[in-house]
Scaffold this motif. Structure first.
Motif, mmCIF file in Angstrom:
data_model
loop_
_atom_site.group_PDB
_atom_site.id
_atom_site.type_symbol
_atom_site.label_atom_id
_atom_site.label_comp_id
_atom_site.label_asym_id
_atom_site.label_seq_id
_atom_site.Cartn_x
_atom_site.Cartn_y
_atom_site.Cartn_z
ATOM 1 N N GLY A 296 40.222 51.016 38.323
ATOM 2 C CA GLY A 296 41.585 50.838 37.888
ATOM 3 C C GLY A 296 42.306 49.734 38.639
ATOM 4 O O GLY A 296 43.512 49.827 38.923
ATOM 5 N N SER A 297 41.576 48.674 38.959
ATOM 6 C CA SER A 297 42.151 47.559 39.704
ATOM 7 C C SER A 297 41.686 46.245 39.090
ATOM 8 O O SER A 297 41.007 46.241 38.055
ATOM 9 N N GLY A 298 42.039 45.138 39.716
ATOM 10 C CA GLY A 298 41.592 43.838 39.257
ATOM 11 C C GLY A 298 40.406 43.359 40.060
ATOM 12 O O GLY A 298 40.137 43.851 41.166
ATOM 13 N N THR A 299 39.677 42.383 39.522
ATOM 14 C CA THR A 299 38.520 41.849 40.242
ATOM 15 C C THR A 299 38.926 41.154 41.536
ATOM 16 O O THR A 299 38.134 41.061 42.469
ATOM 17 N N ALA A 300 40.168 40.682 41.607
ATOM 18 C CA ALA A 300 40.632 40.018 42.832
ATOM 19 C C ALA A 300 40.545 40.951 44.029
ATOM 20 O O ALA A 300 40.234 40.521 45.148
ATOM 21 N N THR A 301 40.787 42.230 43.786
ATOM 22 C CA THR A 301 40.666 43.218 44.867
ATOM 23 C C THR A 301 39.242 43.277 45.392
ATOM 24 O O THR A 301 39.006 43.369 46.603
ATOM 25 N N LEU A 302 38.270 43.206 44.485
ATOM 26 C CA LEU A 302 36.869 43.281 44.887
ATOM 27 C C LEU A 302 36.435 42.026 45.630
ATOM 28 O O LEU A 302 35.652 42.101 46.584
ATOM 29 N N TYR A 303 36.919 40.888 45.202
ATOM 30 C CA TYR A 303 36.516 39.638 45.840
ATOM 31 C C TYR A 303 37.080 39.493 47.254
ATOM 32 O O TYR A 303 36.651 38.610 47.993
#
Length: 208
Positions: free
Chosen positions: A32-39
């Motif tokens: 439930g987040s954006g890929t920017a959080t993962l990067y």
């Protein structure tokens, strides 16, 4: 977002949908987040996979001093069975190990303990390195097969056994001779092959 939650969710995706389903976008959607959080945590998918793989190795709890006291054959046997059991508990996830050489802290620690046992038992460095690499590949190969079949015993084993027993004895006399023990349960096949591997290493050590 905590790294532990991200890695645990990634592992869950792999177990439920297979290793090919794991992507940064899929993981972000599940969280439930954006890929920017993962990067912020991972440069790419390969880095994510490395963390997921190391999480699995973290389940393999083996004490280095205890392994050293066992003697190399018992130690490697213990490591192999423990790794096999740990990987077999994760549906599909073992396939991720084929994507890259495990270099996380848990994988490195396990490799260190095993190679130390071999070096301490008189194996030359090259043979010790090859022995652990071969053992790890062997365990992975069986773990992938178990996970791919969803378990060691399947209903179609009975069908396979019936086929083996019904083949033409004139065309396949050797198969008929062993049909009573076919197909071989995968856990028993794993143990049998492991003993062959250890016997070969013992002979190799005596020769060097």
């Amino acid at each position: 977002m905590p790294l532990e939650r991200i890695v645990a969710t990634a592992l869950q995706i792999v177990e439920e949908e297979g290793s090919d389903a794991l992507s940064m976008r899929t993981l972000a959607q599940r969280l439930g987040s954006g890929t920017a959080t993962l990067y912020r945590h991972f440069d790419n998918r390969a880095a994510l996979v490395a963390h997921v793989v190391d999480r699995m190795f973290g389940v393999v709890e083996l004490n280095g001093d205890e392994l050293l006291s066992m003697g190399w054959e018992r130690a490697l046997r213990t490591v192999a069975h423990t790794m096999f059991d740990a990987l077999a508990r994760h549906r599909n996830a073992a396939r991720l190990l084929a994507e890259q050489i495990p270099m996380g802290s848990n994988a490195m620690a396990l490799r260190e303990r095993c190679v130390a046992v071999l070096l301490g038992s008189g194996f030359p460095p090259r043979v010790a390195a090859y022995a652990y690499a071969t053992l790890a590949r062997y365990v992975l190969g069986f773990a992938v097969q178990v996970n791919g079949r969803g378990g060691a015993r399947k209903p179609d084993d009975a069908q396979s056994a019936a086929v083996f027993e019904s083949v033409d004895p004139d065309l396949f006399p050797a198969t008929v001779a062993v049909a009573g023990v076919m197909p071989v349960p995968i856990e028993e096949e794993f143990s049998f092959g492991l003993e062959l591997l250890l016997s070969g290493l013992a002979r190799l050590r005596d020769e060097v």
